[in-house]
Design a protein around this motif. Structure first.
Motif, short mmCIF file in Angstrom:
data_model
loop_
_atom_site.label_atom_id
_atom_site.label_comp_id
_atom_site.label_asym_id
_atom_site.label_seq_id
_atom_site.Cartn_x
_atom_site.Cartn_y
_atom_site.Cartn_z
N SER A 394 8.98 108.68 72.42
CA SER A 394 9.49 109.53 71.38
C SER A 394 8.45 109.86 70.30
O SER A 394 7.98 108.89 69.93
N ASN A 395 8.16 110.99 70.17
CA ASN A 395 7.24 111.54 69.10
C ASN A 395 7.59 110.90 67.75
O ASN A 395 8.77 110.82 67.39
N VAL A 396 6.52 110.76 66.89
CA VAL A 396 6.73 110.07 65.43
C VAL A 396 6.32 110.99 64.42
O VAL A 396 5.73 112.33 64.72
N GLY A 397 6.27 110.32 63.16
CA GLY A 397 5.62 111.15 62.11
C GLY A 397 6.83 111.67 61.01
O GLY A 397 7.98 111.48 61.19
N ASP A 398 5.97 112.19 59.96
CA ASP A 398 7.04 112.62 58.87
C ASP A 398 7.75 113.65 59.08
O ASP A 398 8.97 113.76 58.48
N VAL A 399 7.62 114.48 59.99
CA VAL A 399 8.67 115.64 60.31
C VAL A 399 9.89 115.13 61.04
O VAL A 399 10.92 115.77 61.20
N VAL A 400 9.91 113.82 61.44
CA VAL A 400 11.23 113.33 62.04
C VAL A 400 11.92 113.07 60.92
O VAL A 400 11.90 112.17 60.19
N ASP A 401 13.21 113.74 61.20
CA ASP A 401 14.25 113.39 60.27
C ASP A 401 15.20 112.36 60.49
O ASP A 401 15.74 111.73 59.55
#
Length: 468
Positions: A394-401
């Motif tokens: 699963s992709n990660v980062g700040d855009v994941v709410d």
């Protein structure tokens, strides 16, 4: 892509059928009618094949010799006509809902198209001129419904320890929400995905299309059918599964390309988005993205790729918001690159691509925050004993709410069968179903209020995967 419709000739041929008393207002109406005819006659989205794709790099492309011209909604007929003439091309299609003309230009390369866009962007009638991006888009994988080939009994529901084919519903405490079913109002939900099995026993009567053209384009597909089942499969019918949001209608668009086609223009997804929102969808699910096209040894696309996506999707959202539509977009965060290694979710394209400085909003009263308040990006979680962990791909980062169940999710597939699927494609419709319940219990909520309720009222923490 064959050039089969000359805008100027179409307009003036149509004009010739009217007498000399025709008013200017009639001319403007004819402008829209003639462009709509282009879509109806040639189905320009279906005419774009792999041979029409140029490449930014091996993982991202654009439609060759094609420019998208979005007109200022206040621009007059002759001003628009002048801009089209200045493009030097012919109109092969349009999306009147977005004030968009799709123009085929003389053969040129990417730099030539960009230069033409710069020229057109200075025209008074043009709100935005841009190339047409293309990607190898990928699908991203108590009622009495048995959730298996055998009927389950009450003890199979255990919210404190989710397990089995209904674990994803136990994890979100769906039974408690269903207990308030008398409070829910009907809601229309948009799904832009692979095709849908409208005859499935658990989806019969649940799926509609924005128009007859989209109904005829639908080709039943396991992925789209699975997503639809997660959101709204029929409850208490003694078969299969139960979807999250029962009193709902799914307004669906099949974005998938023709059999064997690898590349798909963003316009196909954008068209679906516009159509379902204008048909009344309040929450729109996109279990789709582009990160799996990134090479196995890479972590991101060239920045130009994300910027093109942000340009188009921010413009489309802004246009709809400026016209008074209020809606939530739910998109999957994506399942890593071509090798399945998680990357930043901002690389998954579409609405994931929004960031400071790359959105385009030429609409009075519409801000970047208005867009972000209407987008939920969803990562995938699995149950691990008494805790939840993020899926390793699963992709990660700040855009994941938010994260939602996305591993071994049991739902409908084609021909009245059922199966488990995994991926952020399954996690996104879980959130779409929950968001739809929130809006159904209080239709007076704004989209931004609905997002806050969904994303800020969580109970469990999803731990990072130890497999990264």
């Amino acid at each position: 892509m064959k050039a089969v419709f000359s805008f100027i000739m179409a307009v003036f041929t149509a004009l010739s059928s009217f007498g000399p008393e025709m008013s200017f207002a009639t001319v403007e109406e004819l402008f829209t009618d003639a462009l709509s005819l282009a879509v109806q006659r040639i189905g320009f989205l279906d005419e774009i094949g792999d041979d029409d794709i140029g490449f930014v790099d091996e993982s991202a492309g654009y439609v060759k010799n094609t420019v998208l011209i979005f007109f200022d909604e206040d621009a007059g007929f002759f001003s628009r006509l002048d801009a089209l003439r200045e493009s030097g091309g012919i109109t092969v299609g349009s999306m009147p809902d977005m004030e968009l003309c799709v123009v085929q230009t003389a053969p040129t390369n990417l730099d030539g198209l960009m230069a033409l866009c710069d020229k057109l962007n200075s025209h008074v009638a043009v709100a935005m001129a841009a190339i047409s991006p293309a990607h190898r888009l990928e699908n991203q994988y108590p009622p009495d419904d048995p959730f298996t080939s055998y009927y389950w009994y009450e003890e199979h529901w255990n919210e404190s320890s989710p397990y089995g084919n209904n674990w994803w519903l136990e994890a979100i405490d769906a039974r408690s929400a269903w207990g308030y079913s008398s409070l829910y109002e009907h809601i229309d939900i948009g799904v832009v995905d692979g095709g849908f099995d409208t005859a499935h026993e658990d989806l019969d009567g649940k799926i509609v299309f924005p128009n007859s053209k989209e109904a005829s384009r639908n080709r039943p597909n396991s992925h789209g059918t699975h997503v639809a089942g997660i959101i709204a499969a029929e409850s208490d019918n003694g078969v299969g599964v139960s979807g999250i949001c029962q009193d709902s209608t799914l307004i669906c668009v099949d974005w998938t390309p023709s059999d064997g086609q690898l590349w798909i223009p963003d316009l196909a997804v954008l068209y679906g988005f516009t159509k379902v929102v204008k048909a009344g969808a309040k929450v729109v699910n996109f279990s789709v993205g582009i990160s799996s096209s990134i090479g196995e040894n890479s972590k991101k696309f060239p920045s130009i790729v994300n910027n093109f996506d942000a340009l188009l999707y921010s413009y489309a959202m802004g246009s709809l918001i400026s016209k008074g539509y209020d809606f939530l977009v739910v998109q999957s965060a994506g399942n890593g690159n071509d090798g399945g290694y998680a990357v930043n979710a901002s690389q998954n394209g579409l609405f994931c691509s929004f960031k400071e400085g790359n959105v385009f909003l030429p609409f009075a009263g519409v801000s970047k925050q208005d867009l972000l308040d209407r987008v939920i990006i969803v990562g995938s979680a699995a149950v691990d004993g008494q805790k939840y962990v993020q899926s390793s791909t699963s992709n990660v980062g700040d855009v994941v709410d938010i994260c939602a169940p996305g591993v071994m999710v049991y739902s409908c597939t084609t021909e009245n069968y059922y199966t488990t699927k995994s991926g952020t494609s399954m996690a996104a419709p879980v959130v779409t179903g929950v968001a739809s319940l929130v809006w159904a219990v209080n239709p007076e909520l704004t989209a931004s209020e609905g997002k806050r309720i969904v994303c800020e009222n969580t109970v469990d923490t999803v731990e990072p995967s130890s497999e990264r």
